[in-house]
Design a protein around this motif. Structure first.
Motif, PDB file in Angstrom:
ATOM      1  N   UNK A 168     -65.326  29.307  63.709  1.00 37.46           N
ATOM      2  CA  UNK A 168     -66.028  28.246  62.713  1.00 37.46           C
ATOM      3  C   UNK A 168     -66.141  28.936  61.156  1.00 37.46           C
ATOM      4  N   UNK A 169     -66.320  30.172  61.046  1.00 41.58           N
ATOM      5  CA  UNK A 169     -66.474  30.742  59.854  1.00 41.58           C
ATOM      6  C   UNK A 169     -65.332  30.733  59.073  1.00 41.58           C
ATOM      7  N   UNK A 170     -64.002  30.739  59.693  1.00 37.72           N
ATOM      8  CA  UNK A 170     -62.837  30.591  58.798  1.00 37.72           C
ATOM      9  C   UNK A 170     -62.492  29.173  58.263  1.00 37.72           C
ATOM     10  N   UNK A 171     -63.258  28.145  58.613  1.00 34.90           N
ATOM     11  CA  UNK A 171     -62.948  26.832  58.458  1.00 34.90           C
ATOM     12  C   UNK A 171     -63.090  26.567  57.097  1.00 34.90           C
ATOM     13  N   UNK A 172     -62.290  25.866  56.329  1.00 41.74           N
ATOM     14  CA  UNK A 172     -62.549  25.558  54.756  1.00 41.74           C
ATOM     15  C   UNK A 172     -62.182  24.173  54.799  1.00 41.74           C
ATOM     16  N   UNK A 178     -61.153  18.673  64.276  1.00 47.34           N
ATOM     17  CA  UNK A 178     -61.297  20.329  63.873  1.00 47.34           C
ATOM     18  C   UNK A 178     -60.982  21.124  65.286  1.00 47.34           C
ATOM     19  N   UNK A 179     -60.417  22.178  65.455  1.00 41.72           N
ATOM     20  CA  UNK A 179     -60.342  22.973  66.352  1.00 41.72           C
ATOM     21  C   UNK A 179     -60.522  24.309  66.087  1.00 41.72           C
ATOM     22  N   UNK A 211     -63.720  28.086  70.310  1.00 40.65           N
ATOM     23  CA  UNK A 211     -64.699  26.976  70.625  1.00 40.65           C
ATOM     24  C   UNK A 211     -66.000  27.062  69.991  1.00 40.65           C
ATOM     25  N   UNK A 212     -66.191  27.904  68.827  1.00 37.74           N
ATOM     26  CA  UNK A 212     -67.716  27.932  68.016  1.00 37.74           C
ATOM     27  C   UNK A 212     -67.794  26.701  67.161  1.00 37.74           C
ATOM     28  N   UNK A 213     -66.834  25.778  67.103  1.00 38.18           N
ATOM     29  CA  UNK A 213     -66.891  24.352  66.587  1.00 38.18           C
ATOM     30  C   UNK A 213     -65.871  23.385  66.888  1.00 38.18           C
ATOM     31  N   UNK A 267     -59.707  25.268  71.478  1.00 37.46           N
ATOM     32  CA  UNK A 267     -58.121  25.265  71.675  1.00 37.46           C
ATOM     33  C   UNK A 267     -57.530  25.218  70.402  1.00 37.46           C
ATOM     34  N   UNK A 268     -56.325  24.975  70.440  1.00 41.55           N
ATOM     35  CA  UNK A 268     -55.187  25.037  69.116  1.00 41.55           C
ATOM     36  C   UNK A 268     -55.072  23.511  68.694  1.00 41.55           C
TER      37      UNK A 268
END
Ligand SMILES: Cc1cc2nc3c(=O)[nH]c(=O)nc-3n(C[C@H](O)[C@H](O)[C@H](O)COP(=O)(O)OP(=O)(O)OC[C@H]3O[C@@H](n4cnc5c(N)ncnc54)[C@H](O)[C@@H]3O)c2cc1C
Ligand code: FES
Length: 275
Positions: free
Chosen positions: A139-143, A157-158, A162-164, A168-169
């Motif tokens: 999750x922290x790396x999603x921008x 969003x994957x 599975x934190x957000x 999966x891919x």
């Protein structure tokens, strides 16, 4: 070339991702989706290729988003608002071919999310139906989730852990979409293994797939040969022939080998300079 704004979008396990707005009047007038720049932080530094995420023609500014992965991007991350870049060159590379394809799926992984944004926005403006699949390790790396939501008809969003979103891919979601409906074109940007997997998957469905290759680059003029890639058995230069290529024609094995050539040297120089 002054930095007018700076925002850290993600800072997780040393993989900081930062957005900067840079004054570059001529560049801002000409930039199109898919173009990139080559910049230098200081005179003795390396050249860094970065996608032009957006351009504001009225203000004469461009926005860049970069992940600190090696010496030069770490130096870039140290610049503050009102500091200036030593040099910036562009717009470079062929712009994305924008037309009304119909139904488009854009797949973005990691910092590739920044690179897919201008393409998604411009394809949407051209009347396409847009689905975006964006993925990150965690999750922290999603921008840019909100920005991409605005320009897409459907956003998935994957996260690998599975934190957000969906666990999966990105390719798991892509497969589900391809099993359900006809897609006219797919556009993927992200880590090489992700782009390769997208290419393997879509080949089976016969859907045209484009990727933007993040080869190592030096001069970006087609002269040094650093960014050479093998496309359908022919040598091409990502800086002048690309950076977009047909995913089904890329020789992924040689690309992976070339892009990992300097891994050890890079660790060494970062340690020497305590970055
Ligand atoms: C056309 C193009 C557009 C790009 N757009 C963006 C962008 O918008 N945002 C962004 O964060 N990055 C982007 N990149 C990647 C970015 O240029 C590199 O991450 C950057 O040059 C690394 O510089 P460095 O000196 O910090 O690290 P380097 O000294 O170059 O290398 C650090 C480590 O990363 C590896 N590496 C370096 N460059 C790449 C690469 N291109 N692909 C895979 N591994 C690499 C090296 O082998 C080494 O292990 C783009 C690359 C290209 C070619
Ligand atoms: S970077 Fe030198 S040929 Fe492309």
């Amino acid at each position: 070339m002054k930095i007018l704004a700076k925002e850290v979008l993600s800072d997780f396990e040393g993989a900081r991702i930062t957005r900067i707005e840079v004054k570059a009047v001529d560049l801002a007038q000409k930039a199109l989706a898919g173009n990139f720049v080559i910049l230098m932080v200081k005179e003795e530094g390396e050249r860094i290729p970065l996608t032009i995420v957006s351009a504001d023609r009225e203000c004469g500014t461009i926005t860049l988003i970069f992940q600190e992965i090696g010496f030069s991007t770490k130096l870039l991350g140290k610049l503050k608002v009102s500091d200036s870049l030593y040099s910036i060159m562009g717009p470079l590379g062929h712009a994305t071919e924008i037309k009304n394809y119909g139904s488009v799926v854009l797949v973005a992984g990691g910092v590739g999310i920044a690179e897919i944004y201008p393409v998604a926005k411009t394809l949407k403006e051209a009347g396409n139906k847009i689905k975006v699949i964006m993925g990150a390790r965690t999750k922290e790396l999603l921008i840019l989730e909100n920005e991409l939501k605005e320009v897409s008809d459907e956003l998935f969003v994957t996260t690998d852990d599975g934190s957000y979103g969906i666990k999966g891919f990105t390719t798991n979601v892509l497969k589900e979409i391809l099993d359900k409906e006809r897609i006219d074109i797919i556009y993927a940007v992200g880590p090489i293994p992700m782009m390769e997997e997208v290419a393997d998957l879509t080949r089976g469905y016969g859907v045209k797939t484009l990727v933007s290759l993040n080869s190592l680059m030096v001069d970006a003029s087609g002269m040094c040969g650093c960014c050479r890639v093998n496309i359908n058995g022919e040598t091409k230069f990502a800086c002048v022939d690309g950076p977009e290529f047909d995913a089904h024609s890329v020789d992924w094995d040689t690309l992976k080998k070339r892009n990992s050539v300097y891994v050890d040297k890079e660790r060494h120089i970062c340690n020497l300079n305590k970055l």
